[in-house]
Write a protein that holds these residues in place. Structure first.
Motif, PDB file in Angstrom:
ATOM      1  N   PHE A  21       0.826  -1.207   0.000  1.00 50.54           N
ATOM      2  CA  PHE A  21       0.000   0.000   0.000  1.00 50.54           C
ATOM      3  C   PHE A  21       0.861   1.258   0.000  1.00 50.54           C
ATOM      4  N   GLU A  22       1.873   1.294   0.836  1.00 52.34           N
ATOM      5  CA  GLU A  22       2.725   2.485   0.920  1.00 52.34           C
ATOM      6  C   GLU A  22       3.484   2.712  -0.387  1.00 52.34           C
ATOM      7  N   ALA A  23       4.003   1.642  -0.976  1.00 50.03           N
ATOM      8  CA  ALA A  23       4.745   1.779  -2.229  1.00 50.03           C
ATOM      9  C   ALA A  23       3.825   2.194  -3.371  1.00 50.03           C
ATOM     10  N   ALA A  24       2.615   1.642  -3.397  1.00 47.18           N
ATOM     11  CA  ALA A  24       1.650   2.030  -4.427  1.00 47.18           C
ATOM     12  C   ALA A  24       1.242   3.491  -4.257  1.00 47.18           C
ATOM     13  N   ASP A  32       1.563  14.446  -7.148  1.00 43.49           N
ATOM     14  CA  ASP A  32       1.291  15.233  -5.943  1.00 43.49           C
ATOM     15  C   ASP A  32       2.522  15.209  -5.036  1.00 43.49           C
ATOM     16  N   PRO A  33       3.509  16.072  -5.317  1.00 41.03           N
ATOM     17  CA  PRO A  33       4.764  16.057  -4.551  1.00 41.03           C
ATOM     18  C   PRO A  33       4.586  16.274  -3.051  1.00 41.03           C
ATOM     19  N   HIS A  34       3.494  16.916  -2.661  1.00 37.53           N
ATOM     20  CA  HIS A  34       3.261  17.208  -1.245  1.00 37.53           C
ATOM     21  C   HIS A  34       2.279  16.234  -0.611  1.00 37.53           C
ATOM     22  N   LEU A  35       2.166  15.078  -1.196  1.00 36.21           N
ATOM     23  CA  LEU A  35       1.253  14.050  -0.704  1.00 36.21           C
ATOM     24  C   LEU A  35       1.490  13.753   0.780  1.00 36.21           C
ATOM     25  N   ASP A  36       0.424  13.762   1.555  1.00 36.40           N
ATOM     26  CA  ASP A  36       0.487  13.483   2.988  1.00 36.40           C
ATOM     27  C   ASP A  36       0.213  11.998   3.212  1.00 36.40           C
ATOM     28  N   PHE A  37       1.282  11.222   3.279  1.00 40.53           N
ATOM     29  CA  PHE A  37       1.143   9.773   3.447  1.00 40.53           C
ATOM     30  C   PHE A  37       0.384   9.433   4.722  1.00 40.53           C
ATOM     31  N   GLY A  38       0.710  10.130   5.787  1.00 42.55           N
ATOM     32  CA  GLY A  38       0.095   9.844   7.074  1.00 42.55           C
ATOM     33  C   GLY A  38      -1.404  10.024   7.050  1.00 42.55           C
ATOM     34  N   ALA A  39      -1.858  11.093   6.401  1.00 45.32           N
ATOM     35  CA  ALA A  39      -3.294  11.372   6.341  1.00 45.32           C
ATOM     36  C   ALA A  39      -4.034  10.307   5.535  1.00 45.32           C
ATOM     37  N   THR A  43      -6.799   7.584   6.983  1.00 39.98           N
ATOM     38  CA  THR A  43      -8.146   7.417   6.424  1.00 39.98           C
ATOM     39  C   THR A  43      -8.461   5.943   6.193  1.00 39.98           C
ATOM     40  N   VAL A  44      -7.522   5.226   5.586  1.00 41.33           N
ATOM     41  CA  VAL A  44      -7.743   3.802   5.318  1.00 41.33           C
ATOM     42  C   VAL A  44      -7.809   3.015   6.626  1.00 41.33           C
ATOM     43  N   ASP A  45      -6.979   3.394   7.583  1.00 38.91           N
ATOM     44  CA  ASP A  45      -7.017   2.736   8.895  1.00 38.91           C
ATOM     45  C   ASP A  45      -8.386   2.915   9.548  1.00 38.91           C
ATOM     46  N   LEU A  93      -3.592   6.435  -5.520  1.00 38.83           N
ATOM     47  CA  LEU A  93      -4.474   5.942  -4.459  1.00 38.83           C
ATOM     48  C   LEU A  93      -5.188   7.035  -3.696  1.00 38.83           C
ATOM     49  N   GLN A  94      -4.510   8.155  -3.425  1.00 39.13           N
ATOM     50  CA  GLN A  94      -5.176   9.203  -2.655  1.00 39.13           C
ATOM     51  C   GLN A  94      -6.345   9.791  -3.437  1.00 39.13           C
TER      52      GLN A  94
END
Length: 273
Positions: A21-24, A32-39, A43-45, A93-94
């Motif tokens: 999931f993280e790699a995808a 989106d260079p400023h993608l917020d992975f944590g957010a 959401t998925v969590d 994915l986002q």
């Protein structure tokens, strides 16, 4: 600060613990260079936590599957983007999570991530033409369409397979051959190849190069990916980098069908450089 490509490279170094999931999700950093992975992960969590909250104690895998299917497709509203199937955003994915629309493989990656969090071993299947998912149960395997969560019969699968095997189908290859579990690296490569096809068709060489950089990192032993990166470089006025990649391919495959054409291109690029 680590670059997006270096971050992706770090994620895909080892097959044993490759975080799908993280790699995808990291693929989307190109758009989106400023993608917020944590957010996005949060959401998925939260989605997975809601499914887990509703499950009865000791729920079977089939019960978990039914609950996840209902929540994912009916309550959250995830579905295939039939109206704009070839939008590159369907692979990010986002964006899929925001609009609840995607292509089979992106929907599957999100679904698999949620399934893992409720201890449900859904696996990806790199089926020709349309990515699938599966769940192993005592009676066999349940094959799922990520577009809508529907389970597919053997007859439906054979019908879907027919256009892709054609005259090249080997009679001794059973349907099960095409239903093998796709490992994370294979899934990521298919996601990137989808984007590669889109950007190549559009002649968007800058975006194509971004995808190729990731494919070269993901599949370091595949000379064809390096060749294609060289082709992208050649369209972006980067003759030195293009020659280096094309020459590496030619050294490995000197008798390839495209070797003569590429040698001529290398000479042109050397002259331009």
């Amino acid at each position: 600060m680590i670059s997006a490509l270096d971050y992706f490279s770090a994620l895909v170094q080892q097959d044993d613990d490759l975080p799908l999931f993280e790699a995808a999700l990291a693929i989307a950093q190109d758009a989106d260079p400023h993608l917020d992975f944590g957010a996005v992960q949060e959401t998925v969590d939260s989605f997975a936590a809601e499914v887990k909250r509703r499950l009865p104690s000791g729920a079977s895998d089939v019960q978990k599957l039914r609950m996840l299917n209902h929540y994912f497709y009916h309550e959250l509203g995830f579905a295939g983007n039939v109206n704009d199937y070839y939008d590159p955003a369907n692979s990010y994915l986002q964006r899929v999570i925001e609009c609840r629309r995607g292509i089979p493989i992106s929907l599957a990656v999100i679904y698999i991530e949620m399934a893992q969090q409720i201890d449900l071993e859904i696996r990806g299947v790199s089926f020709p033409g349309h990515f699938l998912m599966k769940l192993s149960v005592p009676s066999g395997e349940i094959i799922l369409d990520p577009f809508n969560g529907a389970s597919l019969s053997r007859e439906e699968l054979e019908e879907r397979l027919a256009p892709y095997v054609g005259d090249y189908h080997q009679p001794d290859l059973s349907l099960a051959t095409y239903l093998q579990t796709a490992q994370p690296r294979v899934i990521l490569a298919r996601m990137l190849h989808n984007l590669k096809a889109l950007f190549s068709e559009r002649g968007d060489w800058e975006r194509m190069l971004e995808v190729q950089q990731r494919l070269v990192v993901l599949l370091p032993g595949d000379a064809a990916e390096r060749r294609d990166r060289g082709i992208a470089y050649s369209h972006l006025d980067c003759p030195r980098e293009a020659v280096e990649d094309l020459q590496a391919y030619l050294e490995e495959y000197p008798d390839a069908n495209d070797a003569a054409r590429l040698r001529a291109r290398v000479e042109e690029l050397r002259g331009a450089g």
